[in-house]
Structures are given as structure tokens and as C-alpha cells.
Motif scaffolding. Sequence first.
Motif, mmCIF file in Angstrom:
data_model
loop_
_atom_site.group_PDB
_atom_site.id
_atom_site.type_symbol
_atom_site.label_atom_id
_atom_site.label_comp_id
_atom_site.label_asym_id
_atom_site.label_seq_id
_atom_site.Cartn_x
_atom_site.Cartn_y
_atom_site.Cartn_z
ATOM 1 N N LEU A 69 0.853 -1.182 0.000
ATOM 2 C CA LEU A 69 0.000 0.000 0.000
ATOM 3 C C LEU A 69 0.890 1.233 0.000
ATOM 4 C CD1 LEU A 69 -2.861 1.217 0.213
ATOM 5 C CD2 LEU A 69 -2.578 1.178 2.706
ATOM 6 N N TYR A 70 0.638 2.133 -0.950
ATOM 7 C CA TYR A 70 1.445 3.341 -1.100
ATOM 8 C C TYR A 70 0.571 4.571 -0.880
ATOM 9 C CZ TYR A 70 4.783 0.231 -3.416
ATOM 10 O OH TYR A 70 5.651 -0.789 -3.722
ATOM 11 N N LYS A 71 1.172 5.585 -0.280
ATOM 12 C CA LYS A 71 0.542 6.905 -0.145
ATOM 13 C C LYS A 71 1.490 7.933 -0.749
ATOM 14 C CE LYS A 71 -0.949 10.333 3.245
ATOM 15 N NZ LYS A 71 0.163 11.282 3.062
ATOM 16 N N ASP A 72 1.039 8.553 -1.836
ATOM 17 C CA ASP A 72 1.879 9.514 -2.558
ATOM 18 C C ASP A 72 3.222 8.888 -2.952
ATOM 19 O OD1 ASP A 72 -0.080 11.465 -2.342
ATOM 20 O OD2 ASP A 72 0.673 12.133 -0.392
ATOM 21 N N GLY A 73 3.183 7.599 -3.339
ATOM 22 C CA GLY A 73 4.379 6.922 -3.799
ATOM 23 C C GLY A 73 5.249 6.343 -2.708
ATOM 24 N N GLN A 86 -2.426 3.994 -3.489
ATOM 25 C CA GLN A 86 -2.358 2.956 -4.509
ATOM 26 C C GLN A 86 -2.085 1.613 -3.839
ATOM 27 O OE1 GLN A 86 0.655 5.426 -6.745
ATOM 28 N NE2 GLN A 86 -0.362 4.486 -8.508
ATOM 29 N N LEU A 87 -2.802 0.597 -4.288
ATOM 30 C CA LEU A 87 -2.637 -0.766 -3.791
ATOM 31 C C LEU A 87 -2.081 -1.624 -4.914
ATOM 32 C CD1 LEU A 87 -3.082 -3.012 -1.677
ATOM 33 C CD2 LEU A 87 -5.398 -3.269 -2.588
ATOM 34 N N ASP A 88 -0.926 -2.243 -4.677
ATOM 35 C CA ASP A 88 -0.273 -3.082 -5.676
ATOM 36 C C ASP A 88 -0.168 -4.510 -5.183
ATOM 37 O OD1 ASP A 88 0.007 -0.778 -7.039
ATOM 38 O OD2 ASP A 88 2.172 -0.859 -7.291
ATOM 39 N N VAL A 89 -0.370 -5.453 -6.104
ATOM 40 C CA VAL A 89 -0.064 -6.867 -5.855
ATOM 41 C C VAL A 89 1.082 -7.219 -6.784
ATOM 42 C CG1 VAL A 89 -0.920 -9.218 -5.893
ATOM 43 C CG2 VAL A 89 -2.446 -7.359 -5.228
ATOM 44 N N GLU A 90 2.255 -7.462 -6.204
ATOM 45 C CA GLU A 90 3.489 -7.581 -6.975
ATOM 46 C C GLU A 90 3.670 -6.304 -7.803
ATOM 47 O OE1 GLU A 90 5.697 -9.728 -6.495
ATOM 48 O OE2 GLU A 90 4.668 -11.297 -5.390
ATOM 49 N N ALA A 115 1.500 -5.335 -10.231
ATOM 50 C CA ALA A 115 0.220 -4.947 -10.824
ATOM 51 C C ALA A 115 -0.537 -4.029 -9.880
ATOM 52 C CB ALA A 115 -0.623 -6.190 -11.124
ATOM 53 N N ASN A 116 -0.985 -2.893 -10.388
ATOM 54 C CA ASN A 116 -1.788 -1.965 -9.606
ATOM 55 C C ASN A 116 -3.235 -2.438 -9.592
ATOM 56 O OD1 ASN A 116 -3.653 0.762 -9.842
ATOM 57 N ND2 ASN A 116 -2.085 0.856 -8.266
ATOM 58 N N VAL A 117 -3.825 -2.509 -8.385
ATOM 59 C CA VAL A 117 -5.180 -3.013 -8.219
ATOM 60 C C VAL A 117 -6.148 -1.898 -7.848
ATOM 61 C CG1 VAL A 117 -6.635 -4.613 -6.915
ATOM 62 C CG2 VAL A 117 -4.328 -5.281 -7.553
ATOM 63 N N LEU A 118 -5.701 -0.971 -7.004
ATOM 64 C CA LEU A 118 -6.578 0.083 -6.512
ATOM 65 C C LEU A 118 -5.862 1.410 -6.561
ATOM 66 C CD1 LEU A 118 -8.980 1.320 -4.921
ATOM 67 C CD2 LEU A 118 -7.866 0.545 -2.837
ATOM 68 N N THR A 119 -6.550 2.443 -7.043
ATOM 69 C CA THR A 119 -6.039 3.801 -7.023
ATOM 70 C C THR A 119 -7.167 4.712 -6.589
ATOM 71 O OG1 THR A 119 -4.482 3.354 -8.820
ATOM 72 C CG2 THR A 119 -5.000 5.654 -8.375
#
Length: 543
Positions: free
Chosen positions: A255-259, A297-301, A303-307
Motif C-alpha cells: 500500500l502506497y501513499k503519494d508513492g 495505490q494498492l499493488d499486488v506484486e 500490478a496496480n489493483v486500486l487507485t
Amino acid sequence: LYGRPCYLTPAAVGQMAIKKRSKVPGVMVTQFVEIVPIGKTTPDFTRKPMPLTIQQGKKAVFKAMVSGMPAPTVTWTRNKCEMNDPEKYKIKLDQRSKEYILEIPDVQPEQSDTYKCTVTNVFGEAISTAILNIIPGKTQSYSAYAGYDQGPNDFRSMLKKTKKQLPPPKEGEIDPKLLELLLCAPKKDYEKICFDFGVTDFRWMLKRLKQLKKEREEEQAKVLCNVKQIEVKPNGKAEFSVDMKLWDPNSAINLYKDGVLIPYSDDENAKHCLKRDGTKYVFSIKDLKPEDAGFYQLDVEDANVLTTDFKVPAVEFEAQLKDVKAVESEDAVFQCVLSTPLNRITWSSEKGSLDNEDKYEITVSEDMLTHTLKVKNCDLKDTGAYYAIAGITSSKASLTVEVYARDPMSKFKEKVTVKIPEPVSLDLQCPPSIIVPLKMRTAPRGYECCMSCAVKGNPTPRVTWYRNNLSLNTNPNYHITNVCGVCSLLILRVGAKDCGEYKVVLENKLGVVESSMTLSVRGIVMRFLFLTSFDSVIFSIQI
């Protein structure tokens, strides 16, 4: 040689170079021949490599998909130097997705450059460039979360990690953040998101958005087998939920916040929490503050899943929600007034967020300060708490639905006298009449013929059929019926003897009526004998 294609090698491009427009913006296509044979095409990109901004030490991946007949050759180069080291630059082809990939496993600042992908066949070439920017890496602990109970083996997860930043918007171009939000938003929210970015006409972006969605689905398909639409559900916390089934249960979820990578825990009392229930993953943020706003942003490996863009506007409630009592089957109205204009707030009940639909009507005043929720046609199941949420502040009120006892005798407080009118007898009798009369018919010899007419009368009239004034009711050669006011006479096999006048007579005690017609039969042979002084002559005439 006239009319035949002239094939040139790439070395002879200086002699003939026809520039063509590519299907993908930013791609330059050059045609080597004057006429491309039928069934052959110049090379082109169906998906060009995209520019990357990567932290030092991470893996950079450029991907491209190409087309052309015959199949083109794909080469990768960079501007500043050669790419001869196979350890630093790995070029491969993914046979499943047909992607040509350039991987740089451990990017360093000196590898920041413009990379070029060249696609070539005998009829031409296509070139696309992509810029790689390297962010110098630093290992800093996320001191704000030092209170997490983690051992030395989890120290690595506490390090501050960044992911590729979205490039700043250029003048005249679409803001990349806007496109990322539209990718994960339902279509009903497109207009609101565009309004927040100052875009009033977003129809021209749909084509670009469709292309990005296809690329994103291809990336997600490598790690996910089911991705459903994501919803943001305010329930005292900020929640981001996604329903997904991973191909690899050990896939890394970040899980990322502002990168910037955000550490999380499965403890509900933690600032950032991840709870898993089967295939549903719920990320929550507790004790919301203005600094929690940002681009998540939520990434799985990879691949971005949620923005989603979580905003915390500086707003307060000038007028709070008030408790409402409503009678069953009536409407209940909640209303609040904000200190700062907002085009939309979140309405919620104890069961979840509410949308503008048949049961609920959400309206906003012209000054965007007064927000109203109408609960239509209330019943007992609508009883409970309702929330208006603006930013990180909320207002709460309850709805009570009252149901009155339905005593069937409670309506009659006084004695009521009802006058019933005397019954009136109706005389519906009428003399017989013909609605649709008989019509003249001509029938071929040997075929069946049906004659019918529509009649009415009360009492039901007696029906009698006649041919040349002779009754046919008892004649077995004719089939007579009278059903629902339609009187019919059927002749199964018409012959010469059936020619003549037919009549139907209707009679009851109130009168008599009749209708007649003439039946002619085709195919009757008539012979005439003429006598002369020499001999007799017979003429035959068929009518």
C-alpha cells in the motif's frame, strides 16, 4: 517494372522514406517501399513502452506489443551508450502475452537515459522512445510506526519504500493522476472526478481510458484471477476494500501513499490495518487527520489493483442532522448545512453507504452548502442511525418509524346509514338483425365452399337456410353451424347442382330478417347442338 513494388533495404532509407501515421500516438513509422503488397503490412506498435520513474536499486521493466506482416524484428537501444551487458539488460519475449520486454534488474543513476524500441521488417520500421528516470535511494525508518511490535526479521518491512511517481501533468496533456482515478472509479463517478480536476468535457478521454484499462487488466491477470469493483465505505474509519483471489497466495501486497510505502498490521487498533476475510481485503486508516489525505495505490506484486484520491477538506457542520420521526409509508428528510461548499458528501446508514436510487434521494443546494437526504416510503426496517460525512467530520441522527394499529372498526366512530337504491330490471331483448350479410360467391368445381354471416338477437333467433327457396336444414349434403353469432353453411364438394340463390332466415318472437346471395360454380361444361341441312354440329363451352 511499372506497377511492381520496389523493395529497399534499411540502408537505402535515404533514397525512399515514406512517413506514416501510427495507430499509437508518439510512434514514428517509416515505409521503405512505394507500394506494400496485399496481405503485407509495415511494422507498428499496438502498445508502446511507457516512461518510468524508478528508485535506485529497483527493477525497471519496459514492455511493448507490436504488429506487422511479415513478423517484425524488435531491438532495444539507449542513447548514451551500448547495452552489451546481459546481466544489466535482459531482453525477452513473453510467449503468453506476446510482449517484448526489456528488464533492468538493479537500476543505477548512470542508467537514467532515453531508451528506444525499434521494430523492423522488409517493408518499414517503427520507433518508440521511453525515458527512464532514477531516484537516488535512501533507507530511512518509518519512525512514526516504531511502536509496532515487530522483530528484527521485520525490520525490512519498516523501511521507507517508494514506487514510481506519476509524472507531473504537462501543459495541454491529461493529468496522469486523473487517469489513474478514472481507471478504478465506477462510471457514475466520472463526472464528479473530472469536476474535481476542473475538466468539464471528458468524452474525449474515453478512448485513452479504454486503452489504459486493457493494459491494466493484462497486468492484473498475471497475479489475480478475480478483481471486482472497489468501493470506499466510510464507517468511522477510512476503508479501501477489494475482492480478489490471488494466483499465488504469497504474492506481496503493498500500500502506497503519494508513492511512499505504508507499513500496515492486522491489528484493528493500528493506524493502518489490513484485514482479510476469504477473498476480501479491507485496508483501514484509524484516527483520521488532515495529513492522511493523499493519493493511495494498492499493488499486488507489480500490478496496480486500486487507485484512489483521499481528500480531507477543511469543513465543519454549521447545522447538524436532527432526529426524525416518520409515519409508516411517509417520507423522512435529513438535512445539514456545511461551513464550506462541497459538491458532494457521503451519506451512510448502519448497513453501509447510500446512493441516489429508488429508496433514497440525495440533493445539494445551488450554493453547495445545504445537503439533503430523503428516505422514501419509510417502513420499520428503515429505523436506525444515519450519518452525513464530510471529510473527516460527521454528523449523526436517528430515524424512528411509527406504525399505527390497524383496527378495522376504528374508522366507524359514529353510526353510518347507507341507502341502497332499488334494483332496476333491464330488458335486453331485441329482434334479430344481420351485422355482416352474405356475399356473392364464385367457387371452383370440386372444391369446398363456405358461406357465413354475423347475426344477433335476443332471444336467440332460429336459423333456416334455403337454396332456390328449398330448405337445407335437413339436407345431409350441407353442413350448417351457428356459433357465437356466426351462421355458416359449408359445401364439401361443389358441383353443378349447387348453383343458385342461397338465403338465410332469422326468426324470433320479436321479428324476422333474412339475407341472400348467389353462388356460381366454375368449370361447368355446357354443350349446344346445331342442326344444318348437311350435318349436326356440337359445341362445348366451359364456364
